[in-house]
Enzyme design. Structure first.
Site, mmCIF file in Angstrom:
data_model
loop_
_atom_site.group_PDB
_atom_site.id
_atom_site.type_symbol
_atom_site.label_atom_id
_atom_site.label_comp_id
_atom_site.label_asym_id
_atom_site.label_seq_id
_atom_site.Cartn_x
_atom_site.Cartn_y
_atom_site.Cartn_z
ATOM 1 N N LEU A 113 0.786 -1.166 0.166
ATOM 2 C CA LEU A 113 -0.103 0.041 -0.054
ATOM 3 C C LEU A 113 0.837 1.393 0.188
ATOM 4 C CD1 LEU A 113 -2.560 -1.029 2.610
ATOM 5 C CD2 LEU A 113 -2.886 -1.141 0.095
ATOM 6 N N ASP A 114 0.476 2.071 -0.593
ATOM 7 C CA ASP A 114 1.404 3.501 -0.868
ATOM 8 C C ASP A 114 1.177 4.321 0.550
ATOM 9 O OD1 ASP A 114 -0.657 5.409 -0.708
ATOM 10 O OD2 ASP A 114 -1.061 4.864 -2.629
ATOM 11 N N ILE A 115 2.259 5.230 0.695
ATOM 12 C CA ILE A 115 2.452 5.705 2.103
ATOM 13 C C ILE A 115 1.213 6.581 2.568
ATOM 14 C CG2 ILE A 115 3.169 7.963 1.125
ATOM 15 C CD1 ILE A 115 5.041 8.112 3.531
ATOM 16 N N ASN A 116 0.127 6.809 1.807
ATOM 17 C CA ASN A 116 -1.016 7.440 1.977
ATOM 18 C C ASN A 116 -2.334 6.591 2.002
ATOM 19 O OD1 ASN A 116 0.290 10.265 2.254
ATOM 20 N ND2 ASN A 116 0.149 10.107 -0.087
ATOM 21 N N THR A 117 -2.041 5.558 1.740
ATOM 22 C CA THR A 117 -3.301 4.443 1.656
ATOM 23 C C THR A 117 -3.220 3.829 3.170
ATOM 24 O OG1 THR A 117 -3.353 4.121 -0.684
ATOM 25 C CG2 THR A 117 -4.463 2.474 0.687
#
Length: 275
Positions: free
Chosen positions: A106-110
């Site tokens: 998951l990306d850093i903002n998810t």
């Protein structure tokens, strides 16, 4: 019996087969003191090293373990970060002679559901599109969304790395210029959910994964907490990928049950998070 080198490394928890093929190409892997090459096959008698360190191969009857982690915003899905950011591995329980493999980053903002396993073959099956294990997300979109847009997202659009689509899009509550949607897709390319919506001229400002295959995010697992899947949930996950269970897997040890019960008691009583 010999097996492909990248498959053996994956089973030992060193990453996905695709990642390990790149490691071999980059010269990071040696077999019996010599640089490995793609196509090499190895047996249990071979000495395998990664970055100069001898590795311990997974036992044939390895007990498969899977953790569910509720990822907060701001953490990255790498073992270490050159920028010093927090990683999803920081709070996981330690393994002896094994490694946790993250299943679908998951990306850093998810935020939301992230799975880890000590078995690289299971991780590979869960992530490979051929096994058709879908992921479900709760997403908040800023901008106008009409029926034609949803139809395009279901039928497929062309992104820079090829065609992509949602297998389902279910509209939810709308507040002002923001609308909530539940979406599902059968693969997990980099930022795919965000890029699909952005291809339609709208912006994703909240994104949370709530399901991976048959595994849903339990309401009692808070941000930054993890839990180990019990036997029933693990069996569902193995069945979803046609993954055979080891002999150890078929018989739950008393200490395994006690460990799981302690986790349940801690989480359901809203005990301290893993931070």
């Amino acid at each position: 019996m010999s097996e492909k080198l990248q498959k053996v490394l994956a089973a030992a928890g060193y990453g996905s087969r695709r990642e390990l093929e790149q490691w071999i190409t980059d010269g990071r892997v040696e077999v019996n003191g010599k640089p490995a090459k793609l196509g090499d096959r190895v047996t249990a008698e071979d000495a395998i090293s990664v970055d100069g360190k001898r590795i311990k191969l997974a036992a044939a009857d390895q007990k498969i373990r899977v953790l569910l982690y509720n990822k907060p915003e701001g953490e990255v899905c790498t073992r270490s970060d050159p920028e010093g950011r927090k990683t999803v591995f920081d709070h996981l329980p330690r393994l002896t002679g094994e490694r946790w493999v993250v299943v679908g980053r998951l990306d850093i903002n998810t935020t939301g559901l992230l799975l880890f396993t000590n078995n690289g073959e299971l991780a590979n099956r869960l992530m490979h599109p051929s096994y058709q294990v879908d992921r479900e997300y709760l997403v908040r979109v800023h901008g106008a969304v009409d029926d034609a847009m949803i139809k395009r997202l279901r039928e497929g659009v062309l992104l820079e790395d090829g065609p992509a689509k949602f297998s389902d899009v279910v509209p939810g509550e709308r507040v002002g210029s923001n609308g909530w949607y539940t979406v599902a897709l059968m693969e997990g390319r980099n930022r795919e959910v965000r890029r699909l919506w952005e291809s339609q001229g709208v912006e994703v400002n909240r994104l949370k994964r709530v399901r991976f295959g048959p595994i849903f995010m339990p309401s009692y697992v808070r941000m930054g907490q993890w839990i180990e899947l019990d036997d029933r949930a693990l069996a569902d996950l193995l069945a979803a990928t046609n993954m055979p269970a080891s002999k150890k897997q078929r018989k739950q040890l008393p200490e395994d049950r006690k460990r799981w019960e302690r986790q349940m008691k801690r989480l359901r009583s809203k005990g301290p998070s893993s931070r």
